[in-house]
Design a protein around this motif. Sequence first.
Motif, PDB file in Angstrom:
ATOM      1  N   ALA A 191       0.661  -0.771  -0.249  1.00  0.00           N
ATOM      2  CA  ALA A 191      -0.196  -0.018   0.202  1.00  0.00           C
ATOM      3  C   ALA A 191       1.141   1.563   0.280  1.00  0.00           C
ATOM      4  CB  ALA A 191      -1.090   0.170   0.908  1.00  0.00           C
ATOM      5  N   ARG A 192       2.465   1.549   1.138  1.00  0.00           N
ATOM      6  CA  ARG A 192       3.080   2.359   0.992  1.00  0.00           C
ATOM      7  C   ARG A 192       3.459   2.440  -0.563  1.00  0.00           C
ATOM      8  NH1 ARG A 192       6.553   1.580   5.157  1.00  0.00           N
ATOM      9  NH2 ARG A 192       4.574   1.050   6.315  1.00  0.00           N
ATOM     10  N   ALA A 193       3.578   1.734  -1.196  1.00  0.00           N
ATOM     11  CA  ALA A 193       4.628   1.376  -2.753  1.00  0.00           C
ATOM     12  C   ALA A 193       2.819   2.015  -3.278  1.00  0.00           C
ATOM     13  CB  ALA A 193       5.234  -0.031  -3.020  1.00  0.00           C
ATOM     14  N   LEU A 194       2.037   1.851  -3.619  1.00  0.00           N
ATOM     15  CA  LEU A 194       0.981   1.884  -4.281  1.00  0.00           C
ATOM     16  C   LEU A 194       1.117   3.726  -4.383  1.00  0.00           C
ATOM     17  CD1 LEU A 194      -1.353  -0.873  -4.374  1.00  0.00           C
ATOM     18  CD2 LEU A 194      -0.108   0.349  -6.491  1.00  0.00           C
ATOM     19  N   THR A 195       0.686   4.035  -3.222  1.00  0.00           N
ATOM     20  CA  THR A 195       0.866   5.545  -2.280  1.00  0.00           C
ATOM     21  C   THR A 195       2.167   6.479  -3.099  1.00  0.00           C
ATOM     22  OG1 THR A 195      -0.199   5.249  -0.276  1.00  0.00           O
ATOM     23  CG2 THR A 195       1.442   7.671  -0.471  1.00  0.00           C
ATOM     24  N   ARG A 196       3.947   5.787  -3.265  1.00  0.00           N
ATOM     25  CA  ARG A 196       4.197   6.637  -3.634  1.00  0.00           C
ATOM     26  C   ARG A 196       4.383   6.533  -5.344  1.00  0.00           C
ATOM     27  NH1 ARG A 196       6.902  10.308  -4.076  1.00  0.00           N
ATOM     28  NH2 ARG A 196       8.854  10.509  -4.758  1.00  0.00           N
ATOM     29  N   LEU A 197       3.727   5.392  -5.934  1.00  0.00           N
ATOM     30  CA  LEU A 197       3.222   5.200  -7.189  1.00  0.00           C
ATOM     31  C   LEU A 197       2.070   6.243  -7.426  1.00  0.00           C
ATOM     32  CD1 LEU A 197       3.281   1.566  -8.251  1.00  0.00           C
ATOM     33  CD2 LEU A 197       5.016   3.136  -8.826  1.00  0.00           C
TER      34      LEU A 197
END
Length: 279
Positions: A191-197
């Motif tokens: 979820a954190r990676a998707l937020t950064r994307l």
Amino acid sequence: MSERDRRSPARRPGGKSAGKPFGKPGGFGRPPAWRERETGHDGPVILYGWHTVTLALANPKRRIRKLYLTENAARRLAEEQIATRVTPEIVRPGDIDRQLGPDAVHQGLLAEADPLPSPDIETLETHGMILVLDQITDPHNVGAILRSAAAFDVKAIVTTARHSPEATGVLAKSASGALELVPLITVQNLARALTRLNERGFQTVGLDSAGSANLAAIELRQPLALVLGAEGKGLRQLTRETCSAVARLDLPGDIKSLNVSNAAVLALYIGASRLGLLT
């Protein structure tokens, strides 16, 4: 490549066996067999099969530790002028069979190599397409997805450090060399990676049967991140909530769901078509 490179001992002229047994009867003196530690291992990556090994040999970023070849495989590499980079050990096909299991189609090639480094999500180019895998654990499926990703020039695959298969063994063979072509980015928190994307301008589209719209009807743009969930479970709730959109794949036939690797191919084709990446 003949079937004997899997099953029967290769022979030199005069009837002598090519190579010799290594170590204990388990093969190469390395118990337990590699097939028993394809996940969760902290040792070398195990690569086998013609495309898998030859593309690894051609990848300057891949450090090859050891290379085991049958006589037939060594001859074919020489004929095709493929550099081995390390001095290979010539072994019997049965020696490789014992390490990988009788069903592994190794074609007479097995390599021990260092894992490829996992790039940082900040290094991703902001064009084209990437794939994000939400706890897809079957190595055959992930390998097939990697192969399709290479065919569609996917810039990277993002996956989780936990609940995902190691990039070795069955996965590497299923990918048929695509491990050398598509970077794998491993993250601790999806979820954190998707937020950064999202922050970096990616359109993050989750694929789910309960999606609000058909993927083919959504306006897509670059850079595009297609997010796939595990078969049966689908996308986790937090993953769904973090995607900028959630779409479904509408199918005309009586069967309305696809294997996740097949769904990945269809989604990539739709994405590439809509983004003008097929020309």
